[in-house]
Write a protein that holds these residues in place. Structure first.
Motif: not given
Length: 509
Positions: A200-202, A231-236, A242-245
């Motif tokens: 849900l966070h993503v 905070r969710l995560g970076g491009s890697g 997560v990459l798209a966000v």
């Protein structure tokens, strides 16, 4: 027929055969063959059911539940019809039936199964109602979700409260310029993450950042979203979503880091519908049209196949925009028309405007000034009301492209079109896509200084290895604008250099 006879025998207490149904067939009440029994008219079927007493109907449900023992997805509906109070075992069966319906794309069945929360233990009612509401939004029927939200107890935990907020945001898109509201939403979804619901966070952050680059929420709200994305995560991060966000949270500032990763993921992995639905818009936001076109086509096909009509208009609009600029008008026009039709049916003004924008862009490129003007006017009206700054800017561009295509009247028509475009405020992400044609228009509208300033802004944010589409636009814009600022002698001696600088680099190709 075997099910009918088996259930009838269960009720009668002795074996029944086909002969007992012949009088009904001779009276034209039913149609019979060796395999099936059908009522000749639905009104007859309704009359038979309504004339039965409540005990008779209950007995039939019991018989059918017994008969369908080997078919749990059908049996559970008859079991549920027998329940008059909370019964967690039956509700769990309905939930499982709903999940199986979801996997085969039967979203209406899944919504109905999950919405049968009155049979739930009170501790689980909120979660099931919200799951049904979420599916209704995915189906493109938010009107089914609204009454479910009203039944959710406000005392639910952080995950349920965050999911309720997510559904409300889908039903009633907020003003993303309200930084305080954005902060409250981010806080709610991060509480859900802390409670264990990372998915849900993503999804929630994706909803916020994808809207943000489309509507430009302002620096304060964007900073909140950028920090949340980090905070969710970076491009890697291994999750493509997560990459798209991360990419869409700041398409300009994160491009240098996110673009190579997105290109690698798109080229080397088999992606599911959920992944391409996120990566396609991210590629577009970054200006990687060559990557975006395939991802968005897959995303639109996947949304259509899986019945996710709530997502389909957006995917069609984005695919149509990319296809129009790449010259694939046979793809862009149907995409724009389908997006406009679906969004009209589903009540999405921003995507109606998006469909009109696609059609206006293509009309402008084809030199159809009247169609470009009509589409741009409708898109501008709807886009302004919905807060879609990107839509409004692109809609104006249909006018600009149409004007550039008329040599005899170019100066007369480009000037007003460019002024309207300037007043709409070209978002930075769009300026990166369009800088070449904006430079061309500036030459005919006597606005070279403004275009040169915009070119400098795009160059400052492009980085050393921009997306191919942005690189092509930058090279063309430099040639057009910087040539006009040189003395005549310099211009005449630099044609070869200009031709060389505008060539597509082998690596970028």
């Amino acid at each position: 027929m075997s099910e009918v006879l088996h259930a009838g025998s269960f009720i009668a207490g002795n074996a029944l055969d086909l002969d007992l149904l012949v009088p009904a067939a001779e009276a034209a009440i039913v149609e019979l063959d060796l395999q099936t029994l059908r009522f000749r008219h639905p009104l007859i079927r309704s009359a038979v059911r309504q004339s039965a007493s409540a005990p008779q109907r209950r007995r039939v449900h019991e018989a059918l539940a017994e008969t369908l023992e080997a078919e749990p997805d059908r049996r559970v509906w008859h079991r549920a019809a027998l329940i008059t109070e909370a019964h967690e075992d039956v509700t769990l069966e309905l939930e499982e039936a709903g999940r199986r319906a979801l996997r085969r794309g039967a979203l209406h069945v899944a919504i109905t199964a999950l919405a049968a929360a009155e049979l739930s233990d009170p501790a689980h009612q909120g979660r099931r109602l919200l799951s049904a509401g979420e599916l209704a939004v995915e189906l493109g029927q938010p009107e089914l979700a609204a009454p479910l939200l009203r039944e959710v107890d406000e005392q639910n935990g952080p995950v349920e409260r965050a999911l309720a907020t997510w559904i409300e945001e889908m039903i009633n898109p907020p003003d993303l310029g309200d930084a305080e509201r954005v902060a409250r939403v981010v806080d709610a979804v991060e509480r859900a993450r802390d409670a264990g619901d990372r998915d849900l966070h993503v999804r929630f952050l994706w909803l916020a950042v994808s809207r943000a680059w489309w509507t430009d929420p302002g620096p304060a709200a964007r900073r909140i979203l950028v920090d949340a994305a980090r905070r969710l995560g970076g491009s890697g991060h291994r999750d493509a979503r997560v990459l798209a966000v991360y990419a869409c949270a700041d398409p300009v500032g994160h491009a240098a880091e996110a673009l190579p990763r997105l290109q690698a993921v798109a080229a080397t992995r088999t992606l599911d519908t959920e992944s391409v639905r996120h990566l396609g818009p991210a590629a577009l936001a970054l200006g990687a049209f060559d990557v975006a076109v395939g991802l968005l086509a897959s995303a639109a096909d996947g949304a259509r196949t899986e019945g996710q009509l709530g997502h389909l208009p957006r995917m069609l609009v984005l695919h149509g925009i990319v296809a129009s600029f790449l010259g694939a008008w046979d793809i862009a026009i149907p995409a724009g028309e389908e997006a406009r039709r679906l969004a009209t049916e589903l009540g999405g003004p921003l995507w109606i405007a998006g469909g009109e924008t696609v059609l206006s862009l293509v009309a402008g490129m084809r030199g159809d000034a009247d169609a470009a003007e009509r589409g741009a006017a409708r898109a501008e009206q709807l886009g302004l009301a919905a807060g879609g700054k990107v839509t409004v800017a692109l809609a104006q561009f249909g006018r600009v492209l149409s004007a550039l295509g008329e040599p005899a009247r170019r100066r007369i028509r480009v000037g007003p079109a460019a002024v309207r475009l300037g007043r709409s405020g070209v978002p930075t992400v769009v300026g990166r896509w369009l800088i070449a044609d904006l430079a061309e228009a500036a030459l005919h509208a006597d606005r070279v200084a403004e275009a040169t300033e915009l070119l400098a802004q795009v160059e400052a944010t492009a980085g050393a290895r921009p997306a191919v589409w942005i690189e092509l636009n930058l090279r063309h814009a430099r040639c057009r604008l910087r040539a006009t600022s040189r003395p005549p002698a310099t211009r005449s001696t630099s044609k070869t250099a200009r031709r060389s600088s505008s060539a597509i680099p082998t690596e970028a190709s």
